[in-house]
Design a protein around this motif. Structure first.
Motif, short mmCIF file in Angstrom:
data_model
loop_
_atom_site.label_atom_id
_atom_site.label_comp_id
_atom_site.label_asym_id
_atom_site.label_seq_id
_atom_site.Cartn_x
_atom_site.Cartn_y
_atom_site.Cartn_z
N ILE A 1 0.88 -1.17 0.00
CA ILE A 1 0.00 0.00 0.00
C ILE A 1 0.92 1.22 0.00
O ILE A 1 1.73 1.40 0.91
N LEU A 2 0.80 2.05 -1.03
CA LEU A 2 1.63 3.24 -1.13
C LEU A 2 0.83 4.46 -0.70
O LEU A 2 -0.26 4.71 -1.18
N ARG A 3 1.41 5.21 0.21
CA ARG A 3 0.81 6.44 0.70
C ARG A 3 1.04 7.54 -0.32
O ARG A 3 2.06 7.59 -0.99
N ILE A 4 0.10 8.44 -0.43
CA ILE A 4 0.21 9.58 -1.34
C ILE A 4 0.56 10.82 -0.52
O ILE A 4 -0.08 11.10 0.50
N THR A 5 1.59 11.54 -0.96
CA THR A 5 2.01 12.73 -0.22
C THR A 5 0.92 13.79 -0.28
O THR A 5 0.18 13.89 -1.25
N ASP A 6 0.83 14.56 0.79
CA ASP A 6 -0.23 15.56 0.90
C ASP A 6 -0.12 16.67 -0.14
O ASP A 6 -1.06 16.96 -0.86
N ASN A 7 1.03 17.28 -0.22
CA ASN A 7 1.19 18.47 -1.05
C ASN A 7 1.27 18.14 -2.54
O ASN A 7 0.47 18.63 -3.33
N SER A 8 2.19 17.28 -2.92
CA SER A 8 2.44 17.05 -4.35
C SER A 8 1.63 15.90 -4.93
O SER A 8 1.61 15.73 -6.14
N ARG A 9 1.02 15.07 -4.08
CA ARG A 9 0.20 13.93 -4.50
C ARG A 9 1.04 12.81 -5.11
O ARG A 9 0.57 11.99 -5.87
N LEU A 10 2.35 12.76 -4.77
CA LEU A 10 3.24 11.72 -5.27
C LEU A 10 3.11 10.45 -4.46
O LEU A 10 2.78 10.48 -3.28
N PHE A 11 3.39 9.30 -5.10
CA PHE A 11 3.57 8.04 -4.40
C PHE A 11 4.79 7.36 -5.00
O PHE A 11 5.16 7.62 -6.15
N TYR A 12 5.46 6.52 -4.21
CA TYR A 12 6.75 5.97 -4.63
C TYR A 12 7.09 4.76 -3.78
O TYR A 12 6.59 4.58 -2.67
N SER A 13 7.97 3.92 -4.33
CA SER A 13 8.42 2.75 -3.60
C SER A 13 9.63 2.14 -4.28
O SER A 13 9.73 2.17 -5.51
N VAL A 14 10.54 1.60 -3.48
CA VAL A 14 11.54 0.69 -4.03
C VAL A 14 10.76 -0.58 -4.28
O VAL A 14 10.10 -1.10 -3.38
N ASN A 15 10.78 -1.07 -5.51
CA ASN A 15 9.92 -2.20 -5.83
C ASN A 15 10.55 -3.07 -6.91
O ASN A 15 10.54 -2.69 -8.08
N ASP A 16 11.08 -4.23 -6.51
CA ASP A 16 11.67 -5.13 -7.51
C ASP A 16 10.73 -6.27 -7.89
O ASP A 16 11.13 -7.24 -8.51
N LEU A 17 9.46 -6.13 -7.54
CA LEU A 17 8.46 -7.10 -7.97
C LEU A 17 7.88 -6.66 -9.31
O LEU A 17 7.72 -5.47 -9.55
N PRO A 18 7.56 -7.62 -10.18
CA PRO A 18 6.91 -7.20 -11.43
C PRO A 18 5.54 -6.61 -11.13
O PRO A 18 4.76 -7.19 -10.38
N VAL A 19 5.27 -5.45 -11.67
CA VAL A 19 4.00 -4.77 -11.42
C VAL A 19 3.38 -4.37 -12.74
O VAL A 19 4.03 -3.75 -13.58
N ASP A 20 2.12 -4.72 -12.91
CA ASP A 20 1.35 -4.30 -14.07
C ASP A 20 0.54 -3.08 -13.63
O ASP A 20 -0.27 -3.17 -12.71
N SER A 21 0.76 -1.93 -14.28
CA SER A 21 0.07 -0.71 -13.84
C SER A 21 -1.44 -0.85 -13.92
O SER A 21 -2.16 -0.16 -13.22
N ASP A 22 -1.95 -1.77 -14.76
CA ASP A 22 -3.39 -2.00 -14.82
C ASP A 22 -3.91 -2.67 -13.56
O ASP A 22 -5.09 -2.63 -13.27
N LYS A 23 -3.01 -3.30 -12.80
CA LYS A 23 -3.43 -3.99 -11.58
C LYS A 23 -3.25 -3.12 -10.34
O LYS A 23 -3.58 -3.53 -9.25
#
Length: 162
Positions: free
Chosen positions: A134-156
């Protein structure tokens, strides 16, 4: 495709920061403080994470995401950034990007990042069985981020509205 073109354009427009003669500090915290000041007076520290014995720093600058690392040597600690800032634009409710940031020691750090444009989205869920994030969204800029070496499909990726 339009979102991809806009993202690539923004990346090329933003300047990367490499250091040939880094400044060394006694503590990791001092290196982070110096690095943020070096980037810009309006840089905001978002998070510090450990990945494969490397310290990764996420920061915000002018609504864009920056990723840096802290080099640890017998000289002390130093700030290092090899990637330009990553900005996001989109006509949809959120936009994502995957890229690698490389530390001074050569470790490749896989990054998943994005921005939520719909202010009702408060988190992004990345399904993955036991590895769900679960990625938190920053308040001001609305960014989310993660170190992530798992395959991720943006549609999922699932935006969470609260």
């Amino acid at each position: 495709m339009k979102d991809f073109f806009l993202l690539v354009s923004l990346i090329f427009l933003m300047v990367g920061c490499t250091q040939d003669n880094p400044q060394w500090y006694k503590t990791k915290e001092d290196a982070i403080k110096y690095g943020l000041e070096q980037e810009s007076s309006n840089s905001i520290l978002l998070a510090v994470e450990e990945y494969k014995d490397e310290t990764i720093v996420f920061f915000e600058q002018d609504q864009a995401l920056g990723v840096a690392s802290i080099t640890d040597s017998e000289k002390g600690f130093s700030w290092y950034r090899d990637q330009p800032l990553t900005g996001f634009e989109s006509d949809s409710s959120y936009s994502t990007a995957r890229f690698e940031s490389e530390t001074k020691q050569g470790t490749k750090v896989p990054i998943l990042a994005g921005k939520a444009f719909d202010h009702n989205i408060t988190k992004i869920r990345i399904p993955g069985g036991n590895n769900e994030k679960i990625l938190r969204i920053t308040d001001n800029s609305r960014l989310f981020y993660s170190v992530n070496d798992l395959p991720v499909d943006s549609d999922k990726m699932i935006p969470i509205v609260e």
